[in-house]
Design a protein around this motif. Structure first.
Motif, PDB file in Angstrom:
ATOM      1  N   LEU A  34     -14.727 -55.783 -14.062  1.00 45.87           N
ATOM      2  CA  LEU A  34     -14.294 -55.306 -14.810  1.00 45.87           C
ATOM      3  C   LEU A  34     -14.040 -54.308 -14.905  1.00 45.87           C
ATOM      4  O   LEU A  34     -14.846 -53.350 -14.764  1.00 45.87           O
ATOM      5  N   GLU A  35     -13.159 -53.255 -16.093  1.00 39.09           N
ATOM      6  CA  GLU A  35     -12.976 -52.052 -16.311  1.00 39.09           C
ATOM      7  C   GLU A  35     -13.181 -51.893 -17.297  1.00 39.09           C
ATOM      8  O   GLU A  35     -12.710 -52.466 -18.695  1.00 39.09           O
ATOM      9  N   PHE A  36     -13.940 -51.376 -17.859  1.00 35.82           N
ATOM     10  CA  PHE A  36     -14.799 -50.393 -18.876  1.00 35.82           C
ATOM     11  C   PHE A  36     -15.523 -49.968 -19.075  1.00 35.82           C
ATOM     12  O   PHE A  36     -16.049 -49.731 -17.450  1.00 35.82           O
ATOM     13  N   GLN A  57     -14.355 -50.842 -26.497  1.00 35.39           N
ATOM     14  CA  GLN A  57     -14.885 -51.159 -25.770  1.00 35.39           C
ATOM     15  C   GLN A  57     -14.651 -53.158 -25.230  1.00 35.39           C
ATOM     16  O   GLN A  57     -13.784 -53.729 -23.888  1.00 35.39           O
ATOM     17  N   SER A  58     -15.447 -54.224 -25.700  1.00 36.32           N
ATOM     18  CA  SER A  58     -15.325 -55.313 -25.900  1.00 36.32           C
ATOM     19  C   SER A  58     -13.385 -55.965 -26.057  1.00 36.32           C
ATOM     20  O   SER A  58     -13.343 -56.904 -25.166  1.00 36.32           O
ATOM     21  N   ILE A  59     -13.357 -54.755 -26.872  1.00 34.69           N
ATOM     22  CA  ILE A  59     -11.457 -55.956 -26.665  1.00 34.69           C
ATOM     23  C   ILE A  59     -11.054 -55.429 -25.496  1.00 34.69           C
ATOM     24  O   ILE A  59     -10.460 -56.422 -25.160  1.00 34.69           O
ATOM     25  N   ARG A  60     -11.479 -54.235 -25.162  1.00 35.40           N
ATOM     26  CA  ARG A  60     -10.650 -54.471 -23.608  1.00 35.40           C
ATOM     27  C   ARG A  60     -11.386 -55.334 -22.342  1.00 35.40           C
ATOM     28  O   ARG A  60      -9.936 -56.175 -22.000  1.00 35.40           O
ATOM     29  N   ILE A  61     -12.569 -55.466 -22.664  1.00 38.35           N
ATOM     30  CA  ILE A  61     -12.768 -56.394 -21.695  1.00 38.35           C
ATOM     31  C   ILE A  61     -11.938 -57.492 -22.404  1.00 38.35           C
ATOM     32  O   ILE A  61     -11.524 -59.099 -20.847  1.00 38.35           O
TER      33      ILE A  61
END
Ligand code: SF4
Ligand code: SF4
Lengths: 381, 158
Positions: free
Chosen positions: A257-259, A282-286
């Motif tokens: 994953l990208e974060f 960042q969690s939203i990104r995941i």
């Protein structure tokens, strides 16, 4: 070292560490500012804190001992009662440890669902912390703003897992049910709501000058302090110590994953505050990366009806909303663990409290303690 | 220089307070965005998701028949000793003895709604109900017998 409490005896006879002119007050165990049944014995000189001694044991349920009499399927639900705000991630750690021992391969779909749920839990936990943090410094409204978004996540959890806090959704080998048909749509709705509301957080609290004055330069922890007390999670990352288990020792699909690991270097209360706010993003990104890419397949691996771990010792760790949670199982080969030990993030984070606020004013204690994000049942299992 | 900083601080403070108050004012004038629920007044319209874990029940069909075979798998799966299966022996028409359920005693006060018993049941005899208002005046009311009086096992369930 455990010392008998000094509070019950006659205060005038207590040998005070600060000498003449100091006195002792008790905060808790029933106090709204301590977020649970934490009891702080504070030695003060005027308004200056000389010493803080946390007393634990008010919510001790001997979870580790209880787990020894439960089978490997049953013990997972108990761990929801440790850090109830990241109940899901606790369950995840236990399931991972059992899977490691049994060498169960978890299907790809289950892995993605687990990570999605973990990140949603992390957002919900940070939301609640944000509201409680603002309340600790005297702002009441943000609490309800935070609960609005958090409630949306709780509804998603309720629909898929069947409960809002203590889900018990993880089973060794996968997850208990498949995701609810509405799951993807509701998560997308949540992402939209979150994005339309997150600027309110900065407007209401982060940019507020009173809030900044109470946070900046208060409770400063250096990187050495953080490492020597064993702090993890946002507390350590606020002092610039990289310790995100998801990055350093990736489990499930986190390595794909990208974060970013959020790091701040100031080490004060405000840095820890910013770390948590940015971590939500960042969690939203995941979640955004995964929500449209849930692979088809089984949500649970085929496992035996009775799980027996081979003789040996197994250790796994995960990153909860508060830091590193380690699960250590010693197995004698039977159906129940011989010994279980949980390395909970809250305990180490609480240990640094005395070092952090020694010499500060008592008014700063609650604000600084709020940034540690303590959940008492996690500290006192 | 000190004076300039001081005045800057004062204006910065007023600005940050105004930004926050603007948010408050926004919600003050936008009642539609208020999301609190009027429980318990909205009891009739309250919709709980079908997976919500409220209490363990045993569904019966219109002939007062259930699917429980009395295998005690749920009792073994429960981490809290919440379920007690009391079995008896039925005499089948062809004269054989057959294990059947006499009572499935369920202690709601011990249940943590973990769903493990439902997962363990091989014949889908029990499920989770969506009730959540469990308060009673006397603790003994929390001990329930899940199979209805006079009920028997459905045809064809082994
Ligand atoms: S839900 Fe859990 S605690 Fe309750 S009866 Fe079933 S297995 Fe036992
Ligand atoms: S409810 Fe299910 S698991 Fe429990 S005794 Fe009946 S058939 Fe067996």
């Amino acid at each position: 070292m455990y010392r008998e409490t000094q509070i019950v005896s006659d205060v005038s006879k207590v040998p005070l560490e600060g000498g003449e002119g100091t006195f002792t007050i008790n905060v808790g165990p029933q106090h709204p500012a301590t977020h649970g049944v934490l009891h702080l014995v504070i030695t003060l000189n005027g308004e200056t804190i000389i010493n803080i001694e946390p007393h634990l044991g008010y919510i001790h349920r001997s979870i580790e001992k209880m787990c020894e009499s439960l089978t490997y399927r049953q013990f997972i639900y108990v761990t929801s009662r440790m850090d109830y705000l990241s109940a899901h991630i606790n369950n995840h750690a236990c399931a991972l440890c059992v899977e490691k021992g049994m060498q169960i391969e978890v299907p790809a779909r289950a892995q993605v669902i687990r990570v999605l749920m973990d990140e949603l839990t992390r957002i919900a936990s940070h939301e609640l912390w944000w509201g409680a943090m603002a309340m600790d410094v005297g702002a009441f409204t943000p609490f309800f703003h935070a609960f609005r978004e958090r409630e949306t996540i709780n509804d998603i959890m309720e629909e898929t897992c069947g409960a809002r806090l203590t889900m018990n959704y993880m089973v060794p080998g996968g997850v208990m049910h498949d995701i609810h048909p509405n799951f993807q749509k509701r998560v997308k709705d949540f992402l939209q709501l979150y994005k339309s509301k997150i600027h309110e957080y900065d407007e209401l609290v982060t940019g507020n000058i009173i809030f900044q004055n109470r946070m900046k330069g208060v409770g400063v922890l250096s990187a050495e302090d953080v490492i020597s007390y064993g702090c993890t999670g946002p507390v350590a990352r606020g002092s610039g110590v990289s310790c995100d288990i998801r990055k350093l020792y990736p489990y499930e699909i986190y390595d794909k994953l990208e974060f970013d690991e959020v790091l701040e270097t100031a080490g004060d209360s405000f840095a820890r505050y910013l770390v948590r706010l940015k971590e939500m993003n960042q969690s939203i990104r995941i979640v955004e990366q995964l929500i449209d890419n849930i692979p088809e397949g089984d949500f649970q691996a085929k496992t035996k009806a009775v799980l027996k771990l081979p003789k040996g010792e197994f250790y796994t760790r995960v990153e909860t909303a508060r830091g590193e949670l380690g699960v250590y199982i010693v197995s004698e080969g039977g159906t129940t663990p011989y010994r279980i030990k949980f390395r909970s993030p809250g305990f180490s984070n609480l240990s640094i409290l005395n070092h952090m606020v020694k010499g500060a004013k008592i008014g700063d204690l609650i604000a600084a303690m709020g940034t540690l994000d303590l959940v008492i049942p996690d500290i006192d299992r | 220089m000190f004076l300039v900083d001081y005045i800057k601080d004062v204006f910065g403070a007023i600005k940050s307070l105004a930004t926050g108050m603007k948010r408050t004012g926004y919600y003050f004038t936008h009642h539609k965005e208020i999301i609190t629920q009027q429980y318990p007044d909205n009891r009739d319209t309250l919709n709980l998701p079908e997976r919500f874990k409220g209490e363990v029940v045993m569904p019966h069909d219109e002939h007062n028949e259930h699917r429980c075979t009395g295998c005690t798998a749920c009792e073994l799966a429960c981490p809290n000793g919440t379920i007690k299966v009391i079995t008896k022996f039925d005499i089948t028409p062809d004269g054989k003895k057959k294990k059947a359920i006499d009572k499935l005693v369920y202690h709601l006060e011990l249940c943590t709604m973990c769903n493990l018993c439902v997962e363990a049941c091989p014949s889908d005899a029990i499920k989770m109900a969506q009730t959540f208002e469990h308060s009673v005046f006397d603790r003994s009311q929390l001990t329930k017998v899940l199979n209805k009086p006079g009920s028997k096992i459905m045809e064809g369930v082994e």
